[in-house]
Each structure stands twice: as structure tokens, then as C-alpha cells.
Scaffold this motif. Structure first.
Motif, PDB file in Angstrom:
ATOM      1  N   LEU A 192       0.374  -8.246  -5.792  1.00 16.30           N
ATOM      2  CA  LEU A 192       0.666  -7.120  -4.902  1.00 16.30           C
ATOM      3  C   LEU A 192       1.955  -7.378  -4.121  1.00 16.30           C
ATOM      4  CD1 LEU A 192      -0.583  -4.481  -4.000  1.00 16.30           C
ATOM      5  CD2 LEU A 192      -2.000  -5.727  -2.396  1.00 16.30           C
ATOM      6  N   LEU A 193       2.042  -8.594  -3.549  1.00 19.01           N
ATOM      7  CA  LEU A 193       3.206  -8.960  -2.750  1.00 19.01           C
ATOM      8  C   LEU A 193       4.489  -8.860  -3.571  1.00 19.01           C
ATOM      9  CD1 LEU A 193       4.434 -10.267  -0.170  1.00 19.01           C
ATOM     10  CD2 LEU A 193       3.931 -12.470  -1.176  1.00 19.01           C
ATOM     11  N   THR A 250      -6.219 -15.072  -3.998  1.00 19.33           N
ATOM     12  CA  THR A 250      -4.803 -15.433  -4.000  1.00 19.33           C
ATOM     13  C   THR A 250      -3.994 -14.678  -5.048  1.00 19.33           C
ATOM     14  OG1 THR A 250      -5.454 -17.626  -3.264  1.00 19.33           O
ATOM     15  CG2 THR A 250      -3.204 -17.374  -4.048  1.00 19.33           C
ATOM     16  N   ALA A 294      -3.910  -0.037  -2.305  1.00 21.41           N
ATOM     17  CA  ALA A 294      -4.579  -1.337  -2.190  1.00 21.41           C
ATOM     18  C   ALA A 294      -5.446  -1.384  -0.936  1.00 21.41           C
ATOM     19  CB  ALA A 294      -3.544  -2.457  -2.179  1.00 21.41           C
ATOM     20  N   SER A 295      -4.928  -0.847   0.193  1.00 23.39           N
ATOM     21  CA  SER A 295      -5.695  -0.876   1.439  1.00 23.39           C
ATOM     22  C   SER A 295      -6.975  -0.062   1.302  1.00 23.39           C
ATOM     23  CB  SER A 295      -4.883  -0.297   2.599  1.00 23.39           C
ATOM     24  OG  SER A 295      -3.678  -0.989   2.729  1.00 23.39           O
ATOM     25  N   GLY A 339      -6.248  -4.332  -4.725  1.00 22.07           N
ATOM     26  CA  GLY A 339      -6.881  -4.216  -3.411  1.00 22.07           C
ATOM     27  C   GLY A 339      -8.378  -4.415  -3.501  1.00 22.07           C
ATOM     28  N   LEU A 383      11.601  -9.461   4.836  1.00 24.00           N
ATOM     29  CA  LEU A 383      11.263  -8.528   3.760  1.00 24.00           C
ATOM     30  C   LEU A 383       9.967  -8.939   3.063  1.00 24.00           C
ATOM     31  CD1 LEU A 383      12.587  -5.969   2.978  1.00 24.00           C
ATOM     32  CD2 LEU A 383      13.732  -7.119   1.102  1.00 24.00           C
ATOM     33  N   ASP A 424      16.471  -1.206  -1.181  1.00 26.40           N
ATOM     34  CA  ASP A 424      17.554  -1.680  -0.309  1.00 26.40           C
ATOM     35  C   ASP A 424      18.869  -1.750  -1.074  1.00 26.40           C
ATOM     36  OD1 ASP A 424      16.014  -1.893   1.871  1.00 26.40           O
ATOM     37  OD2 ASP A 424      16.293  -4.050   2.172  1.00 26.40           O
ATOM     38  N   VAL A 479       5.393  -5.118  -4.491  1.00 21.53           N
ATOM     39  CA  VAL A 479       5.900  -4.373  -3.342  1.00 21.53           C
ATOM     40  C   VAL A 479       7.289  -4.878  -2.947  1.00 21.53           C
ATOM     41  CG1 VAL A 479       5.502  -3.927  -0.888  1.00 21.53           C
ATOM     42  CG2 VAL A 479       3.622  -3.771  -2.490  1.00 21.53           C
ATOM     43  N   LEU A 480       7.439  -6.209  -2.977  1.00 21.08           N
ATOM     44  CA  LEU A 480       8.724  -6.806  -2.627  1.00 21.08           C
ATOM     45  C   LEU A 480       9.820  -6.331  -3.580  1.00 21.08           C
ATOM     46  CD1 LEU A 480      10.137  -8.820  -0.766  1.00 21.08           C
ATOM     47  CD2 LEU A 480       9.579 -10.627  -2.381  1.00 21.08           C
ATOM     48  N   SER A 507       6.356  -6.812   2.943  1.00 22.87           N
ATOM     49  CA  SER A 507       5.715  -6.485   1.670  1.00 22.87           C
ATOM     50  C   SER A 507       4.294  -7.031   1.544  1.00 22.87           C
ATOM     51  CB  SER A 507       6.551  -7.031   0.510  1.00 22.87           C
ATOM     52  OG  SER A 507       7.878  -6.592   0.610  1.00 22.87           O
ATOM     53  N   ARG A 515      20.304   1.656  -1.850  1.00 23.48           N
ATOM     54  CA  ARG A 515      20.878   2.256  -0.656  1.00 23.48           C
ATOM     55  C   ARG A 515      22.257   1.663  -0.361  1.00 23.48           C
ATOM     56  NH1 ARG A 515      17.076   2.203   4.231  1.00 23.48           N
ATOM     57  NH2 ARG A 515      17.259  -0.004   3.817  1.00 23.48           N
ATOM     58  N   GLY A 527      -3.397 -10.926  -4.624  1.00 23.93           N
ATOM     59  CA  GLY A 527      -2.525 -10.768  -3.460  1.00 23.93           C
ATOM     60  C   GLY A 527      -1.076 -11.066  -3.792  1.00 23.93           C
ATOM     61  N   ILE A 528      -0.855 -12.131  -4.565  1.00 28.25           N
ATOM     62  CA  ILE A 528       0.517 -12.475  -4.948  1.00 28.25           C
ATOM     63  C   ILE A 528       1.107 -11.383  -5.838  1.00 28.25           C
ATOM     64  CG2 ILE A 528       1.900 -14.099  -6.297  1.00 28.25           C
ATOM     65  CD1 ILE A 528       0.155 -16.335  -5.228  1.00 28.25           C
ATOM     66  N   TYR A 549      -4.274  -7.510   5.417  1.00 25.04           N
ATOM     67  CA  TYR A 549      -5.614  -8.081   5.252  1.00 25.04           C
ATOM     68  C   TYR A 549      -5.546  -9.335   4.378  1.00 25.04           C
ATOM     69  CZ  TYR A 549      -4.893  -4.853   1.394  1.00 25.04           C
ATOM     70  OH  TYR A 549      -4.328  -4.161   0.369  1.00 25.04           O
ATOM     71  N   TRP A 550      -4.630  -9.341   3.430  1.00 21.43           N
ATOM     72  CA  TRP A 550      -4.482 -10.520   2.567  1.00 21.43           C
ATOM     73  C   TRP A 550      -3.904 -11.687   3.366  1.00 21.43           C
ATOM     74  CZ3 TRP A 550       0.030 -12.853   0.141  1.00 21.43           C
ATOM     75  CH2 TRP A 550      -0.311 -13.779  -0.860  1.00 21.43           C
ATOM     76  N   ASN A 603      10.858  -2.871  -2.694  1.00 16.87           N
ATOM     77  CA  ASN A 603      11.601  -2.876  -1.435  1.00 16.87           C
ATOM     78  C   ASN A 603      13.027  -3.368  -1.630  1.00 16.87           C
ATOM     79  OD1 ASN A 603       9.880  -1.796   0.487  1.00 16.87           O
ATOM     80  ND2 ASN A 603       8.807  -3.728   0.798  1.00 16.87           N
ATOM     81  N   LEU A 604      13.177  -4.468  -2.402  1.00 18.30           N
ATOM     82  CA  LEU A 604      14.509  -5.019  -2.646  1.00 18.30           C
ATOM     83  C   LEU A 604      15.356  -4.045  -3.451  1.00 18.30           C
ATOM     84  CD1 LEU A 604      13.573  -8.706  -3.498  1.00 18.30           C
ATOM     85  CD2 LEU A 604      14.901  -7.939  -1.532  1.00 18.30           C
ATOM     86  N   LEU A 645       0.804   0.035  -1.413  1.00 20.71           N
ATOM     87  CA  LEU A 645       0.040  -0.638  -0.354  1.00 20.71           C
ATOM     88  C   LEU A 645      -1.098   0.243   0.151  1.00 20.71           C
ATOM     89  CD1 LEU A 645       2.736  -2.513   1.767  1.00 20.71           C
ATOM     90  CD2 LEU A 645       0.962  -3.493   0.318  1.00 20.71           C
TER      91      LEU A 645
END
Lengths: 320, 325
Positions: free
Chosen positions: B301-302, B295, B260-261, B277, A139, B313, B305-306, A143, B316, B298-299, A147-148, B309-310, B257
Motif C-alpha cells: 500500500l505504502l 507488514t 484501504a481505510s 486494507g 512524502l 509531484d 501510494v508513494l 503515503s 506538476r 502495508g508495504i 492505522y498501519w 504521489n511522486l 487510501l
């Protein structure tokens, strides 16, 4: 069966025609800028611009332009000429295609193998610590922006600037026909980046699918026959559980051919994505248009192949 | 009354399927069942808490930056770069370091929350509304309506969104598109996300409606003389709320995402506006010397998004009793 395939093929061609029309609207009508002025570059005098406008057929009505454009694409595979370099878009794309194909198919091989392996191992002991760590890790990978991830890997492992200098870094790509070994090593990091997110998704799907399959009656029968656990899982379980993976594999490969731009930019790989990225900076719309069409072609073909494979495997599909 | 009934439940009654209201036995509503399951899912609760924190951070960004004693995200400061123009790393005054212009990275990361959430939530909301309308129409009327709408979805899905985004972003970059109706920047990104991602919701809703319209309660409503409109709004839509919330939640991280892309590729949000991004993009040329600049965005963003997502999930699983944990 034949009728089904023909129906799918006709719709595929229709789809391509519609997408071509859409790109025409997007790149000829939507931009407020004048293509002739873009093409003229530094030679901005009215006479030259008028000449270019005539050469490009921009003085004709939009409908005529559209007709010529569609005729060019479907009868001569003519994608026009770059505004910036004047080279035919078709040849620009074909020289860049091998790099993108190397990236995508190598990546696909990697994500398929790791995704399946992790999914199968996780499904064998659902809820175990191994399962929970690998699904949690999956997961996180889903996420993370690719690119990162690429930048981080370069920062840590690149041979020129990394902390631990192991793998060739950005801009080290060489063609397969030149030096096969260098080609391989230069693509290791890009392959990992391309594969990470998709492998994670495949692992999750494979895990879910295999857990469901393993509770089927015929698995119990196979066990009762005294087959080894390995044989039960691989021959009876995985074989049935793998079909959702097959469905999305083709589509994922096709989609990546279109979205390789991110990874190609980070690793400076001279592929189609990189071509596109450079084209954007010059407002070189014919190239962008050509690559969008090519990507759509990949998606449409992949869709048809998947549908046919499905119809072949499952007769019920043909009648719906 | 029902609130008092809930309070008198014994604390160990987590598995109780009935709620005691004033002596009568009443079944739990689906919402109560859902909440009961969701409450026990610690990961989802933490994710929800984190998302709430992000929303507050986005709303009160100026205040937070002030309290932390950071400079505003748009204050270049050449004193913070060395004589070669390389930015300085993390320090007490600048916990995430500064960028090439001497702008504070932490302050920009905090402001970047605004762009991500705006795109994530607004883009998802619009795409979801369109997706539900199209999905309901296609699934309910079937026939040629369904054929036309499904084919439309096929067309949209055959164009990779990033390439389309590059194209539209570049086409609209200079003077906007359609004579300036679509402005470059955030507007283009939300337009693009809406243009493509309604298909994702529409496909799911169509499938759900196809099966819902055959159910007995729809027949009953029709027998009572309800019009098509009434059936769609009163019978079908309420049954779509739960699954649509789940899939919309899972669409948010995808949209974040995409923003950001596109900003990374230079066709999205432009400087000086802070977007994660775009920050990673401007960190790329100096990433081997100024590791902090790539760094931290990016963290951020991560983690964002995480969290979505969690949460998706978890929702659901809570809504679908058949999912085994």
C-alpha cells in the motif's frame, strides 16, 4: 466586517440544515433494512415491532418524520436514541468526546510544532542533503496509512507486546482527570501516529512558503539593516510565510475530529470514532448519524473561524 | 518528418528550446517541452515504471502467481497453521508467510493490486469527469450557476468522507442501497469516492476556467462567431488537460487510501476478495505474533501510494516551469 461575518454565519447555519437533511436521507431512506426490526433486536414479533414503529414515529409519513427530526435537532439538540442500547445519542457522544479531543488537540500540537520546525530548517538550505532527506521522509509519511503505522509502532514499542517495551500499548487510555501522567503516556504513540502524516504535509507547505517569502525585497532590507539571521528568518520570514498553515490548521483539526476512527480503533481509545465503529457493527444508525452531524458542525465552525480570521488579516477578502 | 528532425538533435542539446525541422525553426509544443523536462526527472520515471509494473501485475495476477509457484489466494490450508491456529511465517514456499486460514499472503498481496488500482483509477476517472463538467460550467457561466455549484461543493466538503463511508457502507452492507442498485463492496466504495472527490477537481477547474475565459483567444473565438459550446470544447477544455492530469494523478493515491481505510474498518471490500486494507484489518488481532501478515500488505500500500504521489509531484513540476527544484 460585521456584515461579512453575519453573511458567513447565515450560510453556516444553512449548511448545517442541508447536511442534516442529507443525513436523514442517508440513514432513514437509503438503507433497505427496517429500523424498527433493528431496534427490536432479538424480540422479533410483529406486535413489538409495530409498537416500536409507533414509538419511533415510523408510521407517520416521511415528510412528518423529517419535520420532527429537524425540529429535534435544531430546537432540542436531540439526536435520537441508540437502536442498540436505547441510550440517548447525545449523552453517548458527550461521554466519548474528551478522549477524542485529547487525541486530536495533542496531535495537532505535535504536528504543528514538528511540521513548522522541519519546514523552516528545510527552507533555510533548499536542495541540501538535510532538506532532501526530510522532504523524502515527509512524502513517505504522507503515503503511509495511519492505522498501519499505528500497528507497526505498537509492534515495536508497546509495553505489553512490543519488541522494545517503552510506551503503553493499545487499550491503556485513562481520562485526564483520573491520572494525568498515565493519560499523557498512554497517548504518546497515538499522538505520533495522528501527527505523522499531517506534520509531513505542513513541513512541505511551510518549506515552499518560506522559500518564496525569503526572496522578497523586505527580507533583503531586514538583512541590510544588520539584523541577525535568526531574527530575519523568525520575525520577518516565518511570520509572513505561516499564513497558509493557519488557513488549513482549523480545517485539519475539524477533519480529524471526524476521522479519528482509524487511530482510535487501532489503539482502542474510547472516543467518538470508536463509538462509531462499534455502532456500525450493530447497524446502529442514530449514532452514526449523530457523529456525522457533529463532525459537520466542527467543519462548518472551523471554516467560519478561518474565513473571519482571514477577513480580519486581509481586508480585500471582505469585498469579494 | 518531425520524428527524423528530433533524431538528428545532438545528444547534448538538452537545453535547446527550438527543434530543427527541415531547415525551418519551430518552437517546441508545450507537450514536447513537458516531455523534455519530465524525462530528466529520474524519480518520476521510476515511479511511472513502478506503476506500469503494478498495472501488469494486476492484469496478469493469476499468471504471476502461477509462475511464482504460489497457491491461489483463495486456498485455505490448515496444514500451514500450528496446533494453536497461529499461521506460519515466511518460508521458501510462502515468501510472505500465510494468514490464519493458511492462505498465502504473497498471492493475496498480488491479487490485492487489482482492488487498489480498480478503485484508484476507476474512482478517479469518474470523479474527474464530473469535476471537470461542474468546474467548467461554474467557471464559464459564473452568476447563479456558479453560486449553486459552489454551495453544493461546500455541502459535500463539510461531511468527513470516512464517516460518510462508514455510514453508507453500513447502510448498504446487508442488502445494498436504493433497492439494490448500489451493491455492497467495491460498488459502494467507488460510489462514495465519486460522490465526494469530484469536488476536489471541480474547485481547481473552476478557478482555471474563471481566468481562461478572460483570455484573448477566447475573445477571438467569440468574435469569429463561436457558440458557448464550441468555446468550452475547443478553447477551454484543451487548456485544462495538463492541470487536470496532474490533479487526477494526485487524486489516485487518496482514493486508494480511502478504499484501504474503509476495508480496514470492515465496510469496504469483504473477504474472500483480497484487499490490502482488509488484509491489515484481519492481521490486527494477531499482529504481535504474525508480523508478516500486517507488514507486507502495508508495504504494498505504502509503495503504491508513494509512487502515485511522486509521479503527481513530478508531473506538476514538469508542467509548471516556475517551480524551482
Amino acid at each position: 466586517m460585521a456584515r461579512y461575518i453575519i453573511r458567513r454565519l447565515i450560510w453556516g447555519v444553512a449548511l448545517l440544515i442541508i447536511v442534516s437533511a442529507l443525513t436523514f436521507v442517508l440513514f432513514r431512506i437509503l438503507p433497505t433494512g427496517d429500523p424498527a426490526k433493528l431496534r427490536a433486536g432479538r424480540l422479533q414479533n410483529p406486535k413489538i415491532i409495530a409498537e416500536i414503529r409507533h414509538d419511533l414515529g415510523l408510521d407517520k409519513s416521511l415528510l412528518t418524520q423529517f419535520w420532527l427530526y429537524m425540529k429535534g435537532i435544531f430546537l432540542h439538540f436531540d439526536l435520537g436514541f441508540s437502536y442498540y442500547s436505547n441510550a440517548p445519542v447525545k449523552s453517548l457522544i458527550s461521554t466519548r468526546l474528551p478522549a477524542t479531543l485529547s487525541l486530536v488537540f495533542g496531535g495537532a500540537l505535535l504536528w504543528l510544532s514538528t511540521g513548522l520546525a522541519v519546514g523552516i530548517v528545510s527552507a533555510r538550505k533548499p536542495g541540501s542533503r538535510l532538506d532532501r532527506t526530510s522532504m523524502g521522509g515527509a512524502l513517505v509519511l504522507v503515503s503511509a496509512p495511519e492505522y498501519w503505522l499505528g500497528l507497526i509502532l505498537l509492534y515495536v514499542f508497546a509495553a505489553d507486546i512490543g519488541q522494545v517495551r517503552i510506551f503503553p500499548g493499545a487499550g491503556s487510555y485513562v481520562g485526564l482527570t483520573g491520572e494525568p501522567l498515565k493519560w499523557f503516556t498512554s497517548l504518546i504513540l497515538p499522538w505520533i501516529v495522528v501527527a505523522a502524516g499531517t506534520a509531513a504535509i505542513y513541513a512541505r507547505i511551510m518549506r515552499g512558503s518560506l522559500i518564496e517569502t525569503m526572496s522578497e525585497d523586505y527580507i533583503r532590507t531586514a538583512r541590510a539593516k544588520g539584523l541577525s539571521e535568526r531574527r530575519v528568518v523568525l520575525r520577518h520570514g516565518v511570520r509572513a510565510a505561516i499564513s497558509p498553515i493557519i488557513t488549513i490548521l482549523g480545517l485539519d483539526i475539524a477533519a480529524l475530529l471526524g476521522s479519528s476512527v482509524l487511530v482510535e480503533t487501532v489503539f482502542d481509545i474510547p472516543g467518538i470514532g470508536r463509538l462509531n465503529f462499534d455502532a456500525i457493527n450493530h447497524s446502529d444508525f442514530p449514532i452514526v448519524q449523530g457523529t456525522v452531524l457533529l463532525a459537520a458542525l466542527f467543519v462548518v465552525v472551523a471554516n467560519i473561524l478561518v474565513d473571519i480570521a482571514y477577513a480580519y488579516l486581509d481586508p480585500r477578502v471582505r469585498y469579494s | 518528418m518531425s520524428a527524423r528532425g528530433a533524431e538528428t538533435l545532438p545528444s547534448s542539446g538538452g537545453n535547446l528550446e527550438f527543434l530543427d525541422i527541415g531547415g525551418e525553426i519551430a518552437a517546441l509544443s508545450p507537450l514536447q517541452l513537458f516531455w523534455r523536462r519530465f524525462r530528466q526527472d529520474r524519480v518520476s520515471l521510476v515511479s511511472l515504471g513502478f506503476i506500469g509494473f503494478l498495472v501488469l501485475l494486476a492484469i496478469f495476477a493469476p499468471l504471476v502467481v502461477d509462475i511464482l509457484g504460489l497457491p491461489s489466494p483463495y486456498t485455505p490450508n490448515s496444514n500451514l497453521t500450528d496446533s494453536f491456529g497461529s499461521p506460519l511465517g515466511p518460508s521458501g514456499a510462502h515468501p510472505f508467510g500465510v494468514d490464519q486460514l493458511g492462505e498465502d499472503v504473497m498471492s493475496r498481496v498480488i491479487y490485492g493490486t487489482r482492488v487498489s488500482l480498480e478503485v484508484g483509477i476507476l474512482g478517479t476517472a469518474i470523479a474527474t469527469v464530473i469535476g471537470v463538467v461542474v468546474g467548467v460550467l461554474a467557471g464559464f457561466y459564473r452568476g447563479w450557476v456558479d453560486t449553486v455549484l459552489s454551495r453544493l461543493i461546500d455541502v459535500v466538503l463539510s461531511i468527513p468522507i470516512l464517516l460518510l463511508g462508514l455510514g453508507i457502507g453500513a447502510a448498504c452492507a446487508v442488502r445494498g442501497c436504493v433497492n439494490g442498485t448500489i451493491q455492497p463492496g467495491l460498488g459502494v466504495i467507488i460510489f462514495l469516492i465519486t460522490l465526494v472527490n469530484w469536488t476536489y477537481i471541480a474547485r481547481i477547474v473552476r478557478g482555471l476556467v474563471l481566468s481562461l475565459r478572460e483570455r484573448e483567444f477566447v475573445d477571438a473565438s467569440r468574435a469569429l462567431g463561436a457558440s458557448n459550446t464550441r468555446i468550452m470544447f475547443r478553447e477551454i477544455l484543451p487548456n485544462l488537460v495538463a492541470p487536470v492530469i496532474v490533479y487526477a494523478t494526485l487524486l489516485v493515491p487518496i482514493n486508494i487510501l480511502i478504499e484501504a481505510s474503509l476495508s480496514f474498518l470492515g465496510v469496504g471490500v469483504r473477504p474472500p476478495t483480497a484487499s490490502w486494507g482488509q488484509m491489515i484489518a484481519s492481521a490486527t488481532p494477531i499482529f504481535n505474533t504474525a508480523w508478516w501478515y500486517m507488514t507486507f500488505p502495508g508495504i504494498a500500500l505504502l509503495l503504491t501510494v508513494l509512487a502515485f504521489n511522486l509521479l503527481g509531484d513530478g508531473l506538476r513540476d514538469a508542467l509548471n516551469p516556475r517551480t524551482a527544484r
